[in-house]
Design an enzyme around this catalytic site. Structure first.
Site, PDB file in Angstrom:
ATOM      1  N   TYR A  87     -53.575 -10.140 -12.293  1.00  0.00           N
ATOM      2  CA  TYR A  87     -53.527 -10.276 -10.845  1.00  0.00           C
ATOM      3  C   TYR A  87     -52.339 -11.082 -10.323  1.00  0.00           C
ATOM      4  CZ  TYR A  87     -54.687 -10.659  -5.960  1.00  0.00           C
ATOM      5  OH  TYR A  87     -54.617 -10.590  -4.593  1.00  0.00           O
ATOM      6  N   ARG A 147     -54.272  -2.649 -17.366  1.00  0.00           N
ATOM      7  CA  ARG A 147     -55.420  -3.410 -16.863  1.00  0.00           C
ATOM      8  C   ARG A 147     -54.982  -4.633 -16.054  1.00  0.00           C
ATOM      9  NH1 ARG A 147     -60.630  -1.301 -18.941  1.00  0.00           N
ATOM     10  NH2 ARG A 147     -61.431  -2.986 -17.664  1.00  0.00           N
ATOM     11  N   LYS A 183     -51.699  -7.538 -29.866  1.00  0.00           N
ATOM     12  CA  LYS A 183     -52.503  -6.337 -29.666  1.00  0.00           C
ATOM     13  C   LYS A 183     -51.743  -5.480 -28.659  1.00  0.00           C
ATOM     14  CE  LYS A 183     -56.864  -4.519 -27.911  1.00  0.00           C
ATOM     15  NZ  LYS A 183     -58.143  -4.810 -27.227  1.00  0.00           N
ATOM     16  N   THR A 229     -61.744  -7.268 -23.168  1.00  0.00           N
ATOM     17  CA  THR A 229     -61.951  -6.336 -22.051  1.00  0.00           C
ATOM     18  C   THR A 229     -63.255  -5.568 -22.214  1.00  0.00           C
ATOM     19  OG1 THR A 229     -59.551  -6.041 -21.871  1.00  0.00           O
ATOM     20  CG2 THR A 229     -60.931  -4.387 -20.809  1.00  0.00           C
ATOM     21  N   THR A 230     -63.519  -5.080 -23.438  1.00  0.00           N
ATOM     22  CA  THR A 230     -64.719  -4.295 -23.709  1.00  0.00           C
ATOM     23  C   THR A 230     -65.985  -5.132 -23.543  1.00  0.00           C
ATOM     24  OG1 THR A 230     -63.381  -3.066 -25.297  1.00  0.00           O
ATOM     25  CG2 THR A 230     -65.743  -2.692 -25.383  1.00  0.00           C
ATOM     26  N   TYR A 270     -52.055 -10.347 -26.303  1.00  0.00           N
ATOM     27  CA  TYR A 270     -52.732  -9.104 -25.913  1.00  0.00           C
ATOM     28  C   TYR A 270     -52.039  -8.547 -24.682  1.00  0.00           C
ATOM     29  CZ  TYR A 270     -56.747  -6.169 -24.373  1.00  0.00           C
ATOM     30  OH  TYR A 270     -57.568  -5.149 -23.956  1.00  0.00           O
ATOM     31  N   ILE A 307     -57.689  -3.024 -33.077  1.00  0.00           N
ATOM     32  CA  ILE A 307     -58.818  -3.608 -32.352  1.00  0.00           C
ATOM     33  C   ILE A 307     -59.399  -2.450 -31.556  1.00  0.00           C
ATOM     34  CG2 ILE A 307     -59.574  -5.236 -30.590  1.00  0.00           C
ATOM     35  CD1 ILE A 307     -57.391  -7.138 -31.526  1.00  0.00           C
TER      36      ILE A 307
END
Length: 289
Positions: free
Chosen positions: A102, A133, A157, A38-39, A128, A198
């Site tokens: 989505y 998000r 995660k 994501t980052t 994850y 993380i």
């Protein structure tokens, strides 16, 4: 582990800066880097760019003690498999695979999605879960099922922001590797039996996140908590706007990236938040290259 930013320059990946940032992570004691999560703005990278980031990370970490946990997720299972197999072929040490975003699959769909990914590679697979998000929450029962049915799925995660969820996971499956995905609660997760973090903040303070994590894993909890408490202000300001907007701004302010550039629809932080980020950063010792 550091969830790496992806530096851009004139609309393209700044490959030279990317490798330089990874070398700084290695120098400052990070155990693993995580490209294209994501980052790393993976949602706006082309498939070719996604693969370039993985390749640079693997090449830069080669011959060092720092591992590569490659971001290899997608809301389409066949695309996630493609990224996972590419990461394996490049020599990554494992993959991190986000829940599909989505399309909001049911729990059975999540199970089949991850089972297909795990079966497509020999690499260790870390799940994850970040429902804030993705709009999709992978429930503990599904995580346990995957952990028991797929030998190479070893952990998750955990980025729900819920300590209760972490307690639930480890109370029912103590052998599951739970990794913090929320910097503000790194210490509480580690002290509850989490095996690592993380981190977004470790882009800017890799030495401190590494020290905190290793102290906690060595059961030196009072010292670890002291660092976590000291990092609270920067951990919070890194989420004053959507990640990775603040952390990329912080990296630029610190002189660690030559330009401040995002991929639309992400934009630079407001002038007010930029001042807040800069003010908080002045209270920390940020290592250079």
């Amino acid at each position: 582990m550091t969830a790496l930013i992806t530096p851009f320059k004139n609309g393209k990946i700044d490959q030279e800066s990317y490798a330089k940032l990874i070398k700084r992570q290695i120098k400052n004691g990070i155990d693993a880097v995580v490209p294209v999560g994501t980052t790393g703005e993976s949602a706006t990278l082309t498939h070719e760019e996604h693969k370039i980031c993985i390749q640079i990370a693997v090449d830069t970490c080669k011959g060092t003690a720092t591992k590569v946990l490659a971001g290899a997720g997608s809301n389409a299972t066949h695309e996630a498999i493609e990224f996972a197999q590419f990461a394996q072929n490049q020599g990554a040490d494992g993959i991190l695979s986000i829940t599909p975003y989505y399309n909001k699959p049911m729990q059975e769909g999540l199970y089949e999605h991850y089972k297909a990914i795990a079966n497509s590679v020999d690499l260790p697979v870390m799940l994850y879960n970040v429902p804030g998000r993705t709009g999709c929450d992978m429930l503990p029962a599904t995580i346990f099922r995957l952990f028991n049915d797929c030998p190479n799925i070893y952990g998750v995660k955990e980025a729900t922001g819920s300590i209760d969820r972490c307690v639930d996971l480890l109370a029912h499956e103590p052998n599951l590797v739970v990794v913090s995905g929320e910097d503000a609660i790194n210490y509480p997760i580690l002290s509850n039996g989490g095996k690592g973090v993380i981190s977004v903040t470790s882009n800017i303070l890799p030495d401190k996140i590494s020290e905190l994590t290793h102290l906690a894993l060595d059961e030196r909890y009072i010292e670890a908590k002291a660092i976590n408490d000291k990092l609270y202000s920067i951990n919070k300001i890194m989420f004053c706007e959507s990640n990775p907007i603040p952390i990329k701004a912080a990296m630029f302010i610190a002189g660690l990236t030559p330009v401040l550039e995002y991929r639309l629809p992400l934009t630079p932080p407001s002038s007010e938040n930029l001042k807040k980020i800069e003010a908080v950063m002045k209270t920390y010792d940020i290592k250079g290259f």
